[in-house]
Design an enzyme around this catalytic site. Structure first.
Site, PDB file in Angstrom:
ATOM      1  N   CYS A  64      39.888  22.623  40.833  1.00 40.42           N
ATOM      2  CA  CYS A  64      39.285  24.059  40.622  1.00 40.42           C
ATOM      3  C   CYS A  64      37.612  23.939  40.331  1.00 40.42           C
ATOM      4  O   CYS A  64      36.752  24.329  41.018  1.00 40.42           O
ATOM      5  CB  CYS A  64      39.927  24.844  39.622  1.00 40.42           C
ATOM      6  SG  CYS A  64      39.162  26.492  39.418  1.00 40.42           S
ATOM      7  N   CYS A  84      37.877  26.490  43.296  1.00 40.16           N
ATOM      8  CA  CYS A  84      37.497  27.733  43.061  1.00 40.16           C
ATOM      9  C   CYS A  84      35.988  27.635  42.895  1.00 40.16           C
ATOM     10  O   CYS A  84      35.309  28.594  43.299  1.00 40.16           O
ATOM     11  CB  CYS A  84      38.061  28.200  41.743  1.00 40.16           C
ATOM     12  SG  CYS A  84      39.733  27.565  41.132  1.00 40.16           S
ATOM     13  N   LYS A 100      33.507  26.450  45.550  1.00 39.60           N
ATOM     14  CA  LYS A 100      33.815  27.549  46.917  1.00 39.60           C
ATOM     15  C   LYS A 100      32.986  29.172  46.575  1.00 39.60           C
ATOM     16  O   LYS A 100      32.191  29.390  47.324  1.00 39.60           O
ATOM     17  CB  LYS A 100      35.454  27.693  46.968  1.00 39.60           C
ATOM     18  CG  LYS A 100      35.693  28.719  47.966  1.00 39.60           C
ATOM     19  CD  LYS A 100      35.702  30.096  47.587  1.00 39.60           C
ATOM     20  CE  LYS A 100      36.649  30.358  46.289  1.00 39.60           C
ATOM     21  NZ  LYS A 100      38.204  30.289  46.385  1.00 39.60           N
ATOM     22  N   TYR A 120      44.398  31.162  52.458  1.00 34.82           N
ATOM     23  CA  TYR A 120      43.121  31.568  51.462  1.00 34.82           C
ATOM     24  C   TYR A 120      42.113  30.583  51.967  1.00 34.82           C
ATOM     25  O   TYR A 120      40.880  31.133  52.267  1.00 34.82           O
ATOM     26  CB  TYR A 120      43.670  30.971  50.178  1.00 34.82           C
ATOM     27  CG  TYR A 120      44.474  31.912  49.319  1.00 34.82           C
ATOM     28  CD1 TYR A 120      45.663  31.814  49.262  1.00 34.82           C
ATOM     29  CD2 TYR A 120      43.782  32.889  48.323  1.00 34.82           C
ATOM     30  CE1 TYR A 120      46.522  32.690  48.491  1.00 34.82           C
ATOM     31  CE2 TYR A 120      44.525  33.340  47.498  1.00 34.82           C
ATOM     32  CZ  TYR A 120      45.854  33.248  47.544  1.00 34.82           C
ATOM     33  OH  TYR A 120      46.699  34.092  46.570  1.00 34.82           O
ATOM     34  N   GLU A 140      38.652  32.016  53.653  1.00 30.62           N
ATOM     35  CA  GLU A 140      37.472  31.945  52.888  1.00 30.62           C
ATOM     36  C   GLU A 140      36.229  31.132  53.485  1.00 30.62           C
ATOM     37  O   GLU A 140      34.991  31.329  53.549  1.00 30.62           O
ATOM     38  CB  GLU A 140      37.800  31.159  51.530  1.00 30.62           C
ATOM     39  CG  GLU A 140      38.615  32.183  50.750  1.00 30.62           C
ATOM     40  CD  GLU A 140      38.851  31.534  49.266  1.00 30.62           C
ATOM     41  OE1 GLU A 140      39.420  32.585  48.364  1.00 30.62           O
ATOM     42  OE2 GLU A 140      38.750  30.418  49.091  1.00 30.62           O
ATOM     43  N   HIS A 159      32.178  57.450  38.857  1.00 28.42           N
ATOM     44  CA  HIS A 159      31.560  57.837  39.729  1.00 28.42           C
ATOM     45  C   HIS A 159      30.053  57.606  39.967  1.00 28.42           C
ATOM     46  O   HIS A 159      29.454  57.473  38.744  1.00 28.42           O
ATOM     47  CB  HIS A 159      31.741  59.335  39.891  1.00 28.42           C
ATOM     48  CG  HIS A 159      31.095  60.033  41.243  1.00 28.42           C
ATOM     49  ND1 HIS A 159      31.909  59.932  42.380  1.00 28.42           N
ATOM     50  CD2 HIS A 159      29.938  60.766  41.444  1.00 28.42           C
ATOM     51  CE1 HIS A 159      31.194  60.339  43.454  1.00 28.42           C
ATOM     52  NE2 HIS A 159      29.965  61.139  42.900  1.00 28.42           N
ATOM     53  N   GLU A 181      37.095  54.299  42.107  1.00 30.37           N
ATOM     54  CA  GLU A 181      37.487  55.402  41.643  1.00 30.37           C
ATOM     55  C   GLU A 181      38.452  55.888  42.533  1.00 30.37           C
ATOM     56  O   GLU A 181      39.298  56.619  42.180  1.00 30.37           O
ATOM     57  CB  GLU A 181      36.540  56.588  41.285  1.00 30.37           C
ATOM     58  CG  GLU A 181      35.772  57.026  42.638  1.00 30.37           C
ATOM     59  CD  GLU A 181      34.464  57.944  42.392  1.00 30.37           C
ATOM     60  OE1 GLU A 181      34.885  58.826  41.670  1.00 30.37           O
ATOM     61  OE2 GLU A 181      33.478  57.950  43.038  1.00 30.37           O
TER      62      GLU A 181
END
Ligand code: FAD
Ligand code: NDP
Length: 459
Positions: A43, A48, A51, A177, A181, A435, A440
């Protein structure tokens, strides 16, 4: 007084190994961890973290373009690959240092080198025999390489972080993935990217609307997506690499990135000598408390070939420490794990896809909304955000939440809590939105889509 050198010996200082080591030490255990490469594991070093830094880098091209609609004039732009890689390397070295401090401050001994199991309580690292009451295997996974002729000319994700030169033309093979990516990263950085997937539609296992929506967006960002296509063979040419694809077309590129899955890292680990059982795909078999077929040996993370995500390895590391040294046998709940694909636009998803929910529950209510993000009303960019809720009809519990669009990962992390808490659609409806946001929409979708079964019956 224990007759072993350590209470716990951990093989692999990646996400899961480091967490288990630190937590076990904090609970009073005498712990050592062996690492043959870099602290922090996949990672931190080749996963991760670098990346995500590359994903950030690749977004600037669009940001510069989008700025014009807001009145900005952006001057000449140039991207320098070697600056990105050098800065990324610097940050990773900083993180390696943090991991070292975390371990040593916790009282964990770091043993540099490759550990090999010798028996139920013993390992050898760089010629040193070490015994422990418990051994934890946390050796992670490795990229799978294909078998076609010329595959050795291509690279895998481990290599992509250290390329000396940015490929001008990149072929990405795979539809998971890593493939989507990196296709997005390199397209954003200006490479000409072609992505091949062997099936009808990539990201198998994700909600079908997410898969279709991403397949519609990626070509707008200049990724040439080709489904039902594989590489037959590759040869080197004076200009790069020439790949023959299924169907007979050829494609010349500068680099081929294979992203076709990962396998458990167990080769030459001494599993047989110790008697540790593996499954048909090489994953170490564990029970609900991560114990292998040998009672003193535990395993977690990618080497068990289940959910290959860092937060899952972390949770498993915590569970192992609590089980062995906290007097609390602990397992991990694998339901409703939120996850993101840092594609462009990104995916955030938690819970069940519509297809799985229909299989499991029969009747489900689907709420879906697609819209142009507000930012692009002025930027002029043609991009669509998609959001979807899957609701079990009988109980009205929200069992799936899916999003493709900017900030999807950040938004869906919060929805993960709602799903874990068992929130119903009524709870979503009773929640006041923020908002103006895209998020939302998740609390304002009111129109359920026509049910395909009811529509058929009405015909
Ligand atoms: P690892 O982190 O792989 O650690 C294993 C460690 O063991 C390594 O450091 C290795 O050198 C060491 N080791 C192996 N054998 C030995 C031995 N015999 N002796 C000593 N040391 C040994 N997950 C996410 O959640 N989000 C993401 O965005 C994400 N992006 C990713 C991007 C890429 C390109 C890749 C490849 C993976 C990504 N992942 C992501 C997955 C994530 O990195 C893994 O799930 C996670 O690192 C697994 O942790 P682990 O502890 O099981 O193993
Ligand atoms: P995945 O398992 O996600 O995807 C592998 C892809 O390669 C699939 O599309 C698969 O197709 C295809 N494939 C498999 N074998 C072949 C073959 N022989 N020829 C052509 N295509 C093939 O693996 P990745 O390598 O992308 O990533 C490994 C894991 O790492 C992920 O599953 C994930 O858990 C983790 N990860 C997480 C990230 C995140 O959290 N953002 C980012 C990166 C990795 P098919 O579907 O048809 O089998």
């Amino acid at each position: 007084m224990s007759s072993y050198d350590f209470d716990l010996f951990v093989i692999g200082a990646g996400s899961g190994g480091v967490r288990a080591s630190r937590m076990a030490a904090a609970m009073g255990a005498k712990v050592a961890v062996a690492e043959e490469r870099h602290l922090g594991g996949t990672c931190v070093n080749i996963g991760c973290v670098p990346k995500k830094l590359m994903v950030y880098a690749s977004h600037f091209a669009e940001e510069f373009e989008d700025a014009a609609g807001f009145g900005w004039t952006v001057g000449p732009r140039n991207f320098d690959w070697s600056t990105l890689i050098a800065n990324k390397n610097c940050e990773i070295t900083r993180l390696n240092g943090i991991y070292e401090r975390l371990l040593t401050d916790a009282g964990v001994e770091i043993v540099e080198g490759r550990a090999v199991l010798e028996g139920p309580h013993s390992v050898v690292v760089a010629g040193r025999r070490i015994t422990a009451k418990y051994i934890l295997i946390a050796t992670g996974g490795l990229p799978v390489r294909p078998t076609e002729p010329g595959q050795e000319l291509g690279i895998v994700s481990d290599d992509v972080f250290f390329l000396e030169k940015q490929p001008e033309r990149l072929l990405v093979a795979g539809g998971g993935y890593i493939a989507v990516e990196f296709a997005g990263v390199f397209a954003g950085l200006g490479s000409k990217v072609t992505q091949l997937y062997r099936g009808d539609l990539f990201l198998r296992g994700f909600d079908d609307d997410l898969r279709k929506a991403l397949a519609a967006e990626m070509p707008k960002k200049h990724v040439d997506l080709r489904f039902k296509t594989i590489i037959e063979w590759t040869v080197k040419t004076s200009n790069g690499l020439l790949a023959e694809l299924s169907g007979g077309q050829t494609l010349e590129v500068d680099q081929i990135l294979y992203a076709i899955g990962r396998r458990p890292n167990t080769a030459a680990l001494g599993l047989e000598a110790a008697g540790v059982a593996v499954d048909g795909k090489g994953g170490i078999v564990v029970d609900a408390h991560f114990r292998t077929s040998v009672p003193s040996i535990y395993a977690l993370g990618d080497v068990t070939n289940r959910v290959q995500l860092t937060p899952v390895a972390l949770a498993e590391g915590m569970a192992v420490a609590k089980t062995l040294f906290g007097g609390q046998p602990t397992s991990v709940d694998y339901a409703d794990i939120p996850t993101a694909v840092f594609s462009q636009p990104p995916i955030g998803t938690v819970g069940l896809s519509e297809a799985v929910a229909r299989k499991l529950y029969g009747a489900v209510d689907i709420y879906r909304s697609s819209f142009r993000p507000m930012k692009h009303t002025l930027s002029g960019r043609d991009e669509t955000t998609m959001m979807k809720l899957v609701v079990e009809r009988q109980t009205q519990r929200v069992v799936g939440a899916h999003m493709l669009g900017p900030d999807a990962a950040e938004i869906v992390q919060g929805l993960g809590i709602a799903l874990k808490a068992g929130a119903t659609k009524q709870v979503f409806d009773a929640t006041i939105g923020i908002h103006p946001t895209a998020a939302e929409e998740f609390v304002t979708m009111r129109e359920r889509l026509p049910d395909p079964e009811e529509a058929k019956a009405a015909e």
